[in-house]
Design a protein around this motif. Sequence first.
Motif, PDB file in Angstrom:
ATOM      1  N   LEU A 175      14.442  11.116  58.483  1.00 11.80           N
ATOM      2  CA  LEU A 175      15.595  10.275  58.782  1.00 11.80           C
ATOM      3  C   LEU A 175      16.849  11.111  58.949  1.00 11.80           C
ATOM      4  O   LEU A 175      17.667  10.860  59.856  1.00 11.80           O
ATOM      5  CB  LEU A 175      15.787   9.270  57.636  1.00 11.80           C
ATOM      6  CG  LEU A 175      16.986   8.331  57.753  1.00 11.80           C
ATOM      7  CD1 LEU A 175      16.872   7.476  59.008  1.00 11.80           C
ATOM      8  CD2 LEU A 175      17.107   7.447  56.523  1.00 11.80           C
ATOM      9  N   ALA A 176      16.992  12.165  58.097  1.00 13.15           N
ATOM     10  CA  ALA A 176      18.169  13.033  58.208  1.00 13.15           C
ATOM     11  C   ALA A 176      18.179  13.767  59.554  1.00 13.15           C
ATOM     12  O   ALA A 176      19.225  13.897  60.200  1.00 13.15           O
ATOM     13  CB  ALA A 176      18.188  14.026  57.051  1.00 13.15           C
ATOM     14  N   ARG A 177      17.003  14.270  59.982  1.00 11.09           N
ATOM     15  CA  ARG A 177      16.932  14.954  61.280  1.00 11.09           C
ATOM     16  C   ARG A 177      17.292  14.008  62.426  1.00 11.09           C
ATOM     17  O   ARG A 177      18.019  14.386  63.356  1.00 11.09           O
ATOM     18  CB  ARG A 177      15.541  15.516  61.483  1.00 11.09           C
ATOM     19  CG  ARG A 177      15.255  16.730  60.608  1.00 11.09           C
ATOM     20  CD  ARG A 177      13.818  17.165  60.737  1.00 11.09           C
ATOM     21  NE  ARG A 177      13.570  18.380  59.946  1.00 11.09           N
ATOM     22  CZ  ARG A 177      12.358  18.879  59.725  1.00 11.09           C
ATOM     23  NH1 ARG A 177      11.280  18.260  60.229  1.00 11.09           N
ATOM     24  NH2 ARG A 177      12.225  19.978  59.009  1.00 11.09           N
ATOM     25  N   THR A 178      16.771  12.799  62.345  1.00  8.42           N
ATOM     26  CA  THR A 178      17.068  11.833  63.407  1.00  8.42           C
ATOM     27  C   THR A 178      18.557  11.538  63.458  1.00  8.42           C
ATOM     28  O   THR A 178      19.171  11.509  64.536  1.00  8.42           O
ATOM     29  CB  THR A 178      16.285  10.536  63.157  1.00  8.42           C
ATOM     30  OG1 THR A 178      14.881  10.829  63.145  1.00  8.42           O
ATOM     31  CG2 THR A 178      16.576   9.512  64.231  1.00  8.42           C
ATOM     32  N   LEU A 179      19.148  11.329  62.268  1.00 11.57           N
ATOM     33  CA  LEU A 179      20.573  11.021  62.222  1.00 11.57           C
ATOM     34  C   LEU A 179      21.416  12.191  62.708  1.00 11.57           C
ATOM     35  O   LEU A 179      22.375  12.003  63.465  1.00 11.57           O
ATOM     36  CB  LEU A 179      20.964  10.633  60.790  1.00 11.57           C
ATOM     37  CG  LEU A 179      20.359   9.333  60.246  1.00 11.57           C
ATOM     38  CD1 LEU A 179      20.747   9.133  58.792  1.00 11.57           C
ATOM     39  CD2 LEU A 179      20.814   8.146  61.078  1.00 11.57           C
ATOM     40  N   ILE A 180      21.011  13.438  62.301  1.00 13.15           N
ATOM     41  CA  ILE A 180      21.789  14.622  62.728  1.00 13.15           C
ATOM     42  C   ILE A 180      21.652  14.831  64.223  1.00 13.15           C
ATOM     43  O   ILE A 180      22.625  15.138  64.941  1.00 13.15           O
ATOM     44  CB  ILE A 180      21.331  15.859  61.951  1.00 13.15           C
ATOM     45  CG1 ILE A 180      21.716  15.708  60.448  1.00 13.15           C
ATOM     46  CG2 ILE A 180      21.956  17.126  62.512  1.00 13.15           C
ATOM     47  CD1 ILE A 180      21.187  16.806  59.576  1.00 13.15           C
ATOM     48  N   ASP A 184      23.952  14.686  69.647  1.00  9.60           N
ATOM     49  CA  ASP A 184      23.931  14.221  71.046  1.00  9.60           C
ATOM     50  C   ASP A 184      25.234  13.498  71.374  1.00  9.60           C
ATOM     51  O   ASP A 184      25.819  13.719  72.456  1.00  9.60           O
ATOM     52  CB  ASP A 184      22.747  13.287  71.265  1.00  9.60           C
ATOM     53  CG  ASP A 184      21.409  14.033  71.215  1.00  9.60           C
ATOM     54  OD1 ASP A 184      21.426  15.277  71.375  1.00  9.60           O
ATOM     55  OD2 ASP A 184      20.377  13.372  70.999  1.00  9.60           O
ATOM     56  N   ARG A 185      25.660  12.662  70.451  1.00  7.27           N
ATOM     57  CA  ARG A 185      26.921  11.959  70.713  1.00  7.27           C
ATOM     58  C   ARG A 185      28.087  12.935  70.802  1.00  7.27           C
ATOM     59  O   ARG A 185      28.979  12.803  71.631  1.00  7.27           O
ATOM     60  CB  ARG A 185      27.172  10.943  69.607  1.00  7.27           C
ATOM     61  CG  ARG A 185      26.250   9.731  69.659  1.00  7.27           C
ATOM     62  CD  ARG A 185      26.825   8.580  68.849  1.00  7.27           C
ATOM     63  NE  ARG A 185      27.043   8.938  67.465  1.00  7.27           N
ATOM     64  CZ  ARG A 185      26.122   8.839  66.521  1.00  7.27           C
ATOM     65  NH1 ARG A 185      24.912   8.384  66.814  1.00  7.27           N
ATOM     66  NH2 ARG A 185      26.402   9.175  65.286  1.00  7.27           N
ATOM     67  N   ALA A 186      28.068  13.972  69.961  1.00  6.74           N
ATOM     68  CA  ALA A 186      29.132  14.975  70.000  1.00  6.74           C
ATOM     69  C   ALA A 186      29.099  15.777  71.299  1.00  6.74           C
ATOM     70  O   ALA A 186      30.149  16.097  71.877  1.00  6.74           O
ATOM     71  CB  ALA A 186      29.004  15.899  68.794  1.00  6.74           C
ATOM     72  N   ARG A 187      27.868  16.098  71.771  1.00  5.33           N
ATOM     73  CA  ARG A 187      27.733  16.849  73.035  1.00  5.33           C
ATOM     74  C   ARG A 187      28.288  16.034  74.202  1.00  5.33           C
ATOM     75  O   ARG A 187      29.018  16.557  75.054  1.00  5.33           O
ATOM     76  CB  ARG A 187      26.268  17.196  73.259  1.00  5.33           C
ATOM     77  CG  ARG A 187      26.043  18.150  74.440  1.00  5.33           C
ATOM     78  CD  ARG A 187      24.569  18.483  74.606  1.00  5.33           C
ATOM     79  NE  ARG A 187      24.047  19.186  73.440  1.00  5.33           N
ATOM     80  CZ  ARG A 187      23.224  18.655  72.553  1.00  5.33           C
ATOM     81  NH1 ARG A 187      22.819  17.395  72.695  1.00  5.33           N
ATOM     82  NH2 ARG A 187      22.789  19.352  71.528  1.00  5.33           N
ATOM     83  N   VAL A 201      32.031  16.030  73.990  1.00  2.21           N
ATOM     84  CA  VAL A 201      32.620  17.304  74.415  1.00  2.21           C
ATOM     85  C   VAL A 201      32.612  17.403  75.944  1.00  2.21           C
ATOM     86  O   VAL A 201      33.561  17.861  76.582  1.00  2.21           O
ATOM     87  CB  VAL A 201      31.864  18.478  73.780  1.00  2.21           C
ATOM     88  CG1 VAL A 201      32.300  19.803  74.394  1.00  2.21           C
ATOM     89  CG2 VAL A 201      32.129  18.512  72.283  1.00  2.21           C
ATOM     90  N   GLY A 202      31.473  16.953  76.588  1.00  2.05           N
ATOM     91  CA  GLY A 202      31.401  16.991  78.056  1.00  2.05           C
ATOM     92  C   GLY A 202      32.464  16.118  78.698  1.00  2.05           C
ATOM     93  O   GLY A 202      33.121  16.526  79.667  1.00  2.05           O
ATOM     94  N   HIS A 203      32.645  14.911  78.132  1.00  2.00           N
ATOM     95  CA  HIS A 203      33.680  14.016  78.669  1.00  2.00           C
ATOM     96  C   HIS A 203      35.065  14.621  78.505  1.00  2.00           C
ATOM     97  O   HIS A 203      35.904  14.547  79.428  1.00  2.00           O
ATOM     98  CB  HIS A 203      33.616  12.666  77.964  1.00  2.00           C
ATOM     99  CG  HIS A 203      32.399  11.856  78.321  1.00  2.00           C
ATOM    100  ND1 HIS A 203      32.062  11.559  79.626  1.00  2.00           N
ATOM    101  CD2 HIS A 203      31.454  11.270  77.557  1.00  2.00           C
ATOM    102  CE1 HIS A 203      30.956  10.827  79.651  1.00  2.00           C
ATOM    103  NE2 HIS A 203      30.549  10.649  78.371  1.00  2.00           N
ATOM    104  N   LEU A 204      35.300  15.214  77.348  1.00  2.72           N
ATOM    105  CA  LEU A 204      36.613  15.828  77.113  1.00  2.72           C
ATOM    106  C   LEU A 204      36.828  17.008  78.068  1.00  2.72           C
ATOM    107  O   LEU A 204      37.938  17.215  78.586  1.00  2.72           O
ATOM    108  CB  LEU A 204      36.729  16.277  75.655  1.00  2.72           C
ATOM    109  CG  LEU A 204      36.814  15.162  74.615  1.00  2.72           C
ATOM    110  CD1 LEU A 204      36.785  15.748  73.207  1.00  2.72           C
ATOM    111  CD2 LEU A 204      38.082  14.347  74.819  1.00  2.72           C
ATOM    112  N   GLY A 205      35.783  17.821  78.331  1.00  5.20           N
ATOM    113  CA  GLY A 205      35.911  18.950  79.252  1.00  5.20           C
ATOM    114  C   GLY A 205      36.230  18.480  80.672  1.00  5.20           C
ATOM    115  O   GLY A 205      37.059  19.083  81.368  1.00  5.20           O
TER     116      GLY A 205
END
Length: 426
Positions: free
Chosen positions: A338-343, A348-351, A354-358
């Motif tokens: 569960l921790a791996r899935t959540l991380i 993915d959401r952070a990536r 970051v792409g949208h911000l770039g």
Amino acid sequence: MTEQPPPLAATAAQTTPENPWPLRQLSVKVGEYVARMSPLWVEGEIVQLNRRPGSGLAFMTLRDIDVDMSFSVPVREHVLRALPVEPVAGARVVIHAKPTFWTKRGTLQLEADEIRPVGLGELLARLEQLKRTLAAEGLFETSRKRSLPFLPRTVGLICGRESAAERDVVVNARRRWPAVRFEIREVAVQGAKAVKEVSAALKELDADEAVDVIIVSRGGGSLEDLLPFSDEQLVRLVAAARTPIVSAIGHEVDTPLIDLAADVRASTPTDAAKRVVPDIVAEAEQLDLGRTRLRAAIRARIEREQSGLDAMRSRPVLENPSSILAGREDEIRSRIALARTLIGSRLDRARDEVGHLGARVRSLSPLATLERGYAVVQAPDGTILRRPEDSTVGDALSVRVAGGRFGVERTETDPYTPPAAPKEQP
């Protein structure tokens, strides 16, 4: 014409066999004579006292002490309440009364307006006054009374010489507890020397450190015989003693003042013996019963604890200790997954973020504007030129385009020629 009866005789001397008085006339004449009598003081013994609640009146029967003669005495309740002691049958009194004669019943009675005790009654009155005085000083308060020791080392006994009271106390006490020790003081228990000798014995025993309880004992007797045990000096000495004192004076109905000051009142000398020492047979039975109960309680406790241990050992976790580890292992694996899935989801959401911000940064960058064919013209000092008037002919200028920089010279004319508009098709 009927013959009229002769008139009644005016006096008793004028009566004749032919002209007697009727009984009612005699009753009236006796009543008139008695009514002329003055109030007087009369002595007698109370035989009976009947109160009538609510009426405020009581009727007392007064008997002559020496002959069999009695009178009825009506008396008001406030007269009885004025007596220092409650009037009882057998008490001698002196009353101040007015003789009255009831004509209808032909009976003579005394209407009392004052009663005074005499003899035994006077003695009871003095004792009652002393009792009230000592009670007001707190000598009879329950709070100052001490409890008796469970098993005294030595019992002090004050009694008459070779008296039955001494035998009753000693025999009954040793029957209950054979090892009991006595310090006996034989003294006069009635008469003029009684108070002095009892007081001296009490002081001596109270000063003895080995004596844990003192019994003052005497057999029954009249009020006069027991009077020394209501002496004020002796009562105060009992109240001030440091050793617990048991009073066993007379019988159950006898209550000398020493009974009220003592720490414990025994109804008889035998009762006093039962109060100061325990019954060895009863105590042994209690010990046996206590041991039996203790064994049963310990056995029941051991059985409960054994049942608890058996129940605990029968649990699966104790039969197979690895089962609890296996369950925990599965739980840990599940939590790791569960921790791996959540991380991973968070990365993915952070990536994406970051792409949208770039992309936003690139869209807002001046280089993106230059990519569309625009250029930035700057003077040699770096000032950006926004109008032709900001430079003069012949000035060396720097041009920044998307691919880099190059130098130009300001000319007088603009070499740019707009393209010709396309011709319209016929």
